[in-house]
Design a protein around this motif. Structure first.
Motif, PDB file in Angstrom:
ATOM      1  N   LEU A 146       0.828  -1.207   0.000  1.00  7.78           N
ATOM      2  CA  LEU A 146       0.000   0.000   0.000  1.00  7.78           C
ATOM      3  C   LEU A 146       0.861   1.256   0.000  1.00  7.78           C
ATOM      4  O   LEU A 146       0.514   2.254  -0.633  1.00  7.78           O
ATOM      5  N   ILE A 183      -5.680   3.530   2.085  1.00  2.00           N
ATOM      6  CA  ILE A 183      -6.546   3.247   0.940  1.00  2.00           C
ATOM      7  C   ILE A 183      -7.350   4.488   0.573  1.00  2.00           C
ATOM      8  O   ILE A 183      -7.481   4.827  -0.615  1.00  2.00           O
ATOM      9  N   LEU A 233      -8.957  -2.797  -3.090  1.00  2.55           N
ATOM     10  CA  LEU A 233      -7.854  -2.570  -2.161  1.00  2.55           C
ATOM     11  C   LEU A 233      -8.176  -3.100  -0.767  1.00  2.55           C
ATOM     12  O   LEU A 233      -7.304  -3.666  -0.087  1.00  2.55           O
TER      13      LEU A 233
END
Length: 242
Positions: free
Chosen positions: A40, A108, A214
Motif C-alpha cells: 500500500l 486506501i 484494495l
C-alpha cells in the motif's frame, strides 16, 4: 453486542443547491487494519507521482478542485481559508511532500483520493444505530475538533456530515471530528467518495471499485454494501446485525 444499523441520507436541500452531486458509500466489516502493508505504501507513492503528472499549473484551477471551491463559496465558506479535503491533500503532494502511511484503511482512502482527484474519506462505523446525513447545519449541532479544542457549533446553512446532532465532518469534506479516527483496531468502516460536476458519475463508481479491491486485497475485509447516492437515490439503509 448491540445490533448495528446504518441509515444514510443526502438531504434534499444539498441536492437542490448542487445538481448532479453524488456520493459513493462503501461499507466494510472484518478488516484487519493492523497488517503491515508495504504494498500500500508503494501504491501511495505511485498515486502521488500520478497526481504530480496530472495537475500542472495552479491547482485551484483544475476542474475537479475548482468545483469544490465554488461549492464552498455557495454555502459561505472561503475556499482559500477552508480547503476541501481533496485540495488540501493535492497541495501537500504537490509541494512536493510524501504522505505518511497511517494504517491500511486510511492509506486506501488517500490512494483513491489521489488516483481519482476526488474526496475519499473513511469513518469508523459504531455499534448501534447510525443516523447519517449530509445536510445543512442547524441549531443544536455540535462538532468536537480533532485538535481537542472546545466544541464548535457550525453556523446554520453550512454543509455538514452528521450522525444525529453530532457533526462528523464540517464544511462537507473539510475536517473530521475527534471521534472519527480510523485506528489500527478499527475493523468496521465506511468510505465516502464525493463527485461534483463536471466529474462524471463513472469516476465515482471507478473510485468505489478501487476501494473494494484494495480493501479485500490488503485488509481481508468484507464489502457488505456499495451504493451510489444521488438525487435519484438519496438514501440507503443497512442492518449489519450484532
Amino acid at each position: 453486542m448491540n445490533p448495528t444499523t446504518l441509515n444514510y441520507q443526502l438531504a434534499a436541500e444539498v441536492l437542490a443547491d448542487h445538481p448532479g452531486y453524488c456520493r459513493g458509500v462503501v461499507v466494510v466489516r472484518g478488516a484487519d487494519n493492523t497488517r503491515a502493508a508495504p504494498a500500500l505504501v508503494a501504491l501511495l507513492r505511485e498515486a502521488e507521482a500520478g497526481l504530480r503528472e496530472a495537475v500542472r499549473g495552479n491547482v485551484a484551477e483544475h476542474e475537479r478542485i475548482a468545483a469544490w471551491r465554488e461549492a464552498y463559496r455557495r454555502f459561505g465558506a472561503k475556499p482559500s481559508e477552508h480547503r476541501a479535503a481533496i485540495e488540501a491533500l493535492a497541495r501537500r503532494v504537490l509541494k512536493p511532500d510524501q504522505l505518511p502511511s497511517i494504517n491500511p484503511l486510511v492509506d486506501i482512502g488517500n490512494i483513491v483520493s489521489l488516483r481519482h482527484l476526488l474526496p475519499a474519506g473513511v469513518h469508523p462505523l459504531g455499534e448501534g444505530e447510525n443516523r447519517l446525513a449530509l445536510r445543512h447545519a442547524r441549531a443544536g449541532d455540535g462538532f468536537a475538533p480533532p485538535d481537542g479544542g472546545p466544541a464548535e457549533a457550525p453556523p446554520e446553512g453550512e454543509i455538514v456530515f452528521a450522525d444525529g446532532a453530532r457533526v462528523l465532518t464540517r464544511r462537507w469534506t473539510w475536517r473530521q471530528a475527534a471521534s472519527t479516527q480510523t485506528l489500527p483496531e478499527t475493523t468496521r468502516v465506511f468510505f465516502n467518495i464525493d463527485g461534483l460536476p463536471p466529474t462524471p458519475r463513472e469516476a465515482v463508481l471507478a473510485a468505489m471499485d478501487d476501494v473494494r479491491a484494495l480493501v479485500r486485497e490488503h485488509t481481508g475485509g468484507e464489502v457488505v454494501a456499495a451504493q451510489l447516492l444521488s438525487a435519484e437515490q438519496p438514501a440507503m439503509a443497512l442492518d449489519l446485525g450484532g
